[in-house]
Scaffold this active site. Sequence first.
Site: not given
Ligand code: PGA
Length: 237
Positions: A65, A134, A136, A141
Amino acid sequence: MNYQVFSNYETLSAHASQFILDYVRQKPTATICVASGETPLLTFQKIVANAKPGDFDQVTFVALDEWVGIAPDNAGSCRSYIDAPLITQLGISPERVSFFDSLANDLEAECQRVNDFIASKGGLDIIMVGIGMNGHLGLNEPGTSFDTYAHISELEEVTASIGQKYFQSETPLTQGITVGLKHFLEAKVAIVLANGAKKKGIIQRVLEEPVSESLPASALKLHSNSYLWVDESANPA
Ligand code: PGA
């Protein structure tokens, strides 16, 4: 969904990296979608440290992404979290890696380009991602259809505010461009990694709640070959 708890971030990352190394030694032409963010960084380090010459000569990577409007060389870009620690270290040539160009004029065309790239490789062998607070996966999302390939997403407030941790200064984040949940579901192996106590609540939701598009990570339970690997501090049990 196979759920496994590891004693700490180190052993979780060692397991994930060994899984990738074993896989590419079995299938040298594998196509692997990898996430940005903090979670996979130690896995990347361990892949790089333990790779043998030739292991990644034919492997293709797809970056999961990108934040819309963020330049690739911004230290907070998703690309920065994958390119320097993994792709450059492994010496992957440019034709064997896909990054989203989130500065493209036509973002729909950019999604199509990435969809076509993945399709041209015969789909993803492995998709390995972190999980948002959340629920995701990538920048899919809550509410995203499970039936969606690469697309533009509107970011929830929590994603935009937690996303600030990647940037050196306050950075407005409103949209993402992301590989879709249909790619996740169609990958031969789907892996979600989580570490740290802050992820305990969302892991509990994934374990307890039914499959629903309001909880993107619940797609793990629809997948026939999926793994949720967490460290002890993220384990709600
Ligand atoms: P993080 O992000 O690995 O920095 O915790 C994970 C995400 O938001 O999918």
